[in-house]
Design a protein around this motif. Sequence first.
Motif, PDB file in Angstrom:
ATOM      1  N   GLY A  43       0.814  -1.211   0.000  1.00  0.00           N
ATOM      2  CA  GLY A  43       0.000   0.000   0.000  1.00  0.00           C
ATOM      3  C   GLY A  43       0.844   1.256   0.000  1.00  0.00           C
ATOM      4  O   GLY A  43       0.506   2.257  -0.637  1.00  0.00           O
ATOM      5  N   ASN A  44       1.961   1.205   0.731  1.00  0.00           N
ATOM      6  CA  ASN A  44       2.848   2.372   0.773  1.00  0.00           C
ATOM      7  C   ASN A  44       3.377   2.710  -0.615  1.00  0.00           C
ATOM      8  O   ASN A  44       3.506   3.881  -0.968  1.00  0.00           O
ATOM      9  CB  ASN A  44       4.017   2.130   1.718  1.00  0.00           C
ATOM     10  CG  ASN A  44       3.598   2.133   3.169  1.00  0.00           C
ATOM     11  OD1 ASN A  44       2.528   2.598   3.511  1.00  0.00           O
ATOM     12  ND2 ASN A  44       4.452   1.596   4.018  1.00  0.00           N
ATOM     13  N   ILE A  67      -6.357  10.230  -3.724  1.00  0.00           N
ATOM     14  CA  ILE A  67      -7.213  10.182  -2.544  1.00  0.00           C
ATOM     15  C   ILE A  67      -7.911   8.843  -2.439  1.00  0.00           C
ATOM     16  O   ILE A  67      -7.993   8.248  -1.357  1.00  0.00           O
ATOM     17  CB  ILE A  67      -8.227  11.342  -2.555  1.00  0.00           C
ATOM     18  CG1 ILE A  67      -7.490  12.652  -2.320  1.00  0.00           C
ATOM     19  CG2 ILE A  67      -9.321  11.142  -1.518  1.00  0.00           C
ATOM     20  CD1 ILE A  67      -8.335  13.885  -2.550  1.00  0.00           C
ATOM     21  N   VAL A  68      -8.397   8.328  -3.563  1.00  0.00           N
ATOM     22  CA  VAL A  68      -9.048   7.009  -3.561  1.00  0.00           C
ATOM     23  C   VAL A  68      -8.061   5.928  -3.140  1.00  0.00           C
ATOM     24  O   VAL A  68      -8.392   5.039  -2.340  1.00  0.00           O
ATOM     25  CB  VAL A  68      -9.660   6.703  -4.946  1.00  0.00           C
ATOM     26  CG1 VAL A  68     -10.103   5.259  -5.046  1.00  0.00           C
ATOM     27  CG2 VAL A  68     -10.830   7.640  -5.222  1.00  0.00           C
ATOM     28  N   VAL A  69      -6.835   5.996  -3.647  1.00  0.00           N
ATOM     29  CA  VAL A  69      -5.805   5.010  -3.276  1.00  0.00           C
ATOM     30  C   VAL A  69      -5.494   5.103  -1.788  1.00  0.00           C
ATOM     31  O   VAL A  69      -5.430   4.081  -1.087  1.00  0.00           O
ATOM     32  CB  VAL A  69      -4.521   5.207  -4.122  1.00  0.00           C
ATOM     33  CG1 VAL A  69      -3.355   4.421  -3.551  1.00  0.00           C
ATOM     34  CG2 VAL A  69      -4.777   4.817  -5.569  1.00  0.00           C
ATOM     35  N   ILE A  70      -5.314   6.313  -1.280  1.00  0.00           N
ATOM     36  CA  ILE A  70      -5.007   6.488   0.146  1.00  0.00           C
ATOM     37  C   ILE A  70      -6.143   5.961   1.003  1.00  0.00           C
ATOM     38  O   ILE A  70      -5.911   5.232   1.978  1.00  0.00           O
ATOM     39  CB  ILE A  70      -4.706   7.974   0.448  1.00  0.00           C
ATOM     40  CG1 ILE A  70      -3.394   8.387  -0.209  1.00  0.00           C
ATOM     41  CG2 ILE A  70      -4.668   8.226   1.947  1.00  0.00           C
ATOM     42  CD1 ILE A  70      -3.162   9.885  -0.244  1.00  0.00           C
ATOM     43  N   MET A  71      -7.368   6.306   0.649  1.00  0.00           N
ATOM     44  CA  MET A  71      -8.520   5.828   1.426  1.00  0.00           C
ATOM     45  C   MET A  71      -8.643   4.309   1.338  1.00  0.00           C
ATOM     46  O   MET A  71      -8.977   3.641   2.312  1.00  0.00           O
ATOM     47  CB  MET A  71      -9.809   6.497   0.956  1.00  0.00           C
ATOM     48  CG  MET A  71      -9.820   7.990   1.183  1.00  0.00           C
ATOM     49  SD  MET A  71      -9.548   8.466   2.891  1.00  0.00           S
ATOM     50  CE  MET A  71     -11.033   7.892   3.642  1.00  0.00           C
ATOM     51  N   GLY A  72      -8.376   3.742   0.159  1.00  0.00           N
ATOM     52  CA  GLY A  72      -8.412   2.297   0.001  1.00  0.00           C
ATOM     53  C   GLY A  72      -7.372   1.584   0.852  1.00  0.00           C
ATOM     54  O   GLY A  72      -7.655   0.556   1.480  1.00  0.00           O
ATOM     55  N   VAL A  73      -6.169   2.135   0.899  1.00  0.00           N
ATOM     56  CA  VAL A  73      -5.110   1.546   1.711  1.00  0.00           C
ATOM     57  C   VAL A  73      -5.480   1.629   3.185  1.00  0.00           C
ATOM     58  O   VAL A  73      -5.291   0.662   3.941  1.00  0.00           O
ATOM     59  CB  VAL A  73      -3.744   2.230   1.424  1.00  0.00           C
ATOM     60  CG1 VAL A  73      -2.707   1.843   2.460  1.00  0.00           C
ATOM     61  CG2 VAL A  73      -3.266   1.882   0.025  1.00  0.00           C
ATOM     62  N   LEU A  74      -5.998   2.773   3.608  1.00  0.00           N
ATOM     63  CA  LEU A  74      -6.416   2.897   5.004  1.00  0.00           C
ATOM     64  C   LEU A  74      -7.527   1.914   5.344  1.00  0.00           C
ATOM     65  O   LEU A  74      -7.531   1.304   6.415  1.00  0.00           O
ATOM     66  CB  LEU A  74      -6.879   4.338   5.301  1.00  0.00           C
ATOM     67  CG  LEU A  74      -5.782   5.384   5.372  1.00  0.00           C
ATOM     68  CD1 LEU A  74      -6.385   6.775   5.515  1.00  0.00           C
ATOM     69  CD2 LEU A  74      -4.816   5.081   6.505  1.00  0.00           C
ATOM     70  N   TRP A  75      -8.491   1.760   4.456  1.00  0.00           N
ATOM     71  CA  TRP A  75      -9.587   0.820   4.678  1.00  0.00           C
ATOM     72  C   TRP A  75      -9.051  -0.620   4.740  1.00  0.00           C
ATOM     73  O   TRP A  75      -9.461  -1.388   5.601  1.00  0.00           O
ATOM     74  CB  TRP A  75     -10.622   0.957   3.570  1.00  0.00           C
ATOM     75  CG  TRP A  75     -11.729  -0.040   3.688  1.00  0.00           C
ATOM     76  CD1 TRP A  75     -12.785   0.017   4.543  1.00  0.00           C
ATOM     77  CD2 TRP A  75     -11.855  -1.262   2.969  1.00  0.00           C
ATOM     78  NE1 TRP A  75     -13.558  -1.085   4.364  1.00  0.00           N
ATOM     79  CE2 TRP A  75     -13.020  -1.889   3.410  1.00  0.00           C
ATOM     80  CE3 TRP A  75     -11.092  -1.864   1.957  1.00  0.00           C
ATOM     81  CZ2 TRP A  75     -13.443  -3.103   2.894  1.00  0.00           C
ATOM     82  CZ3 TRP A  75     -11.520  -3.082   1.459  1.00  0.00           C
ATOM     83  CH2 TRP A  75     -12.676  -3.686   1.916  1.00  0.00           C
ATOM     84  N   TRP A  76      -8.143  -0.946   3.813  1.00  0.00           N
ATOM     85  CA  TRP A  76      -7.604  -2.303   3.756  1.00  0.00           C
ATOM     86  C   TRP A  76      -6.845  -2.659   5.039  1.00  0.00           C
ATOM     87  O   TRP A  76      -6.884  -3.773   5.513  1.00  0.00           O
ATOM     88  CB  TRP A  76      -6.686  -2.441   2.543  1.00  0.00           C
ATOM     89  CG  TRP A  76      -6.148  -3.809   2.353  1.00  0.00           C
ATOM     90  CD1 TRP A  76      -4.914  -4.263   2.689  1.00  0.00           C
ATOM     91  CD2 TRP A  76      -6.842  -4.933   1.803  1.00  0.00           C
ATOM     92  NE1 TRP A  76      -4.791  -5.577   2.359  1.00  0.00           N
ATOM     93  CE2 TRP A  76      -5.953  -6.042   1.826  1.00  0.00           C
ATOM     94  CE3 TRP A  76      -8.113  -5.117   1.276  1.00  0.00           C
ATOM     95  CZ2 TRP A  76      -6.310  -7.285   1.354  1.00  0.00           C
ATOM     96  CZ3 TRP A  76      -8.464  -6.359   0.814  1.00  0.00           C
ATOM     97  CH2 TRP A  76      -7.574  -7.428   0.851  1.00  0.00           C
ATOM     98  N   ARG A  77      -6.158  -1.676   5.588  1.00  0.00           N
ATOM     99  CA  ARG A  77      -5.382  -1.911   6.816  1.00  0.00           C
ATOM    100  C   ARG A  77      -6.268  -1.837   8.073  1.00  0.00           C
ATOM    101  O   ARG A  77      -5.779  -2.068   9.181  1.00  0.00           O
ATOM    102  CB  ARG A  77      -4.274  -0.876   6.948  1.00  0.00           C
ATOM    103  CG  ARG A  77      -3.187  -1.071   5.920  1.00  0.00           C
ATOM    104  CD  ARG A  77      -2.105  -0.065   6.133  1.00  0.00           C
ATOM    105  NE  ARG A  77      -1.040  -0.279   5.159  1.00  0.00           N
ATOM    106  CZ  ARG A  77      -0.017   0.523   5.014  1.00  0.00           C
ATOM    107  NH1 ARG A  77       0.092   1.606   5.755  1.00  0.00           N
ATOM    108  NH2 ARG A  77       0.898   0.267   4.099  1.00  0.00           N
TER     109      ARG A  77
END
Length: 61
Positions: free
Chosen positions: A3-4, A49-59
């Motif tokens: 994700g990073n 923003i979508v990628v960041i939110m997706g990574v946060l949701w996934w984690r």
Amino acid sequence: MSGNTLVLIACVAVAVVLLLGLVNMLRGGSANLSQRLMRLRVLLQFVAIVVIMGVLWWRGG
């Protein structure tokens, strides 16, 4: 791919397009090109923003 890495790629893409647009404007380049680059920047910011939110949701953050 972690994700990073995805977040880094998205942010770098936004920064590159922003710099290209600014350089074009400062050099007195085509107004149409500057406009297209700035529209692309807005689209890439949305994607970032979508990628960041997706990574946060996934984690689970």
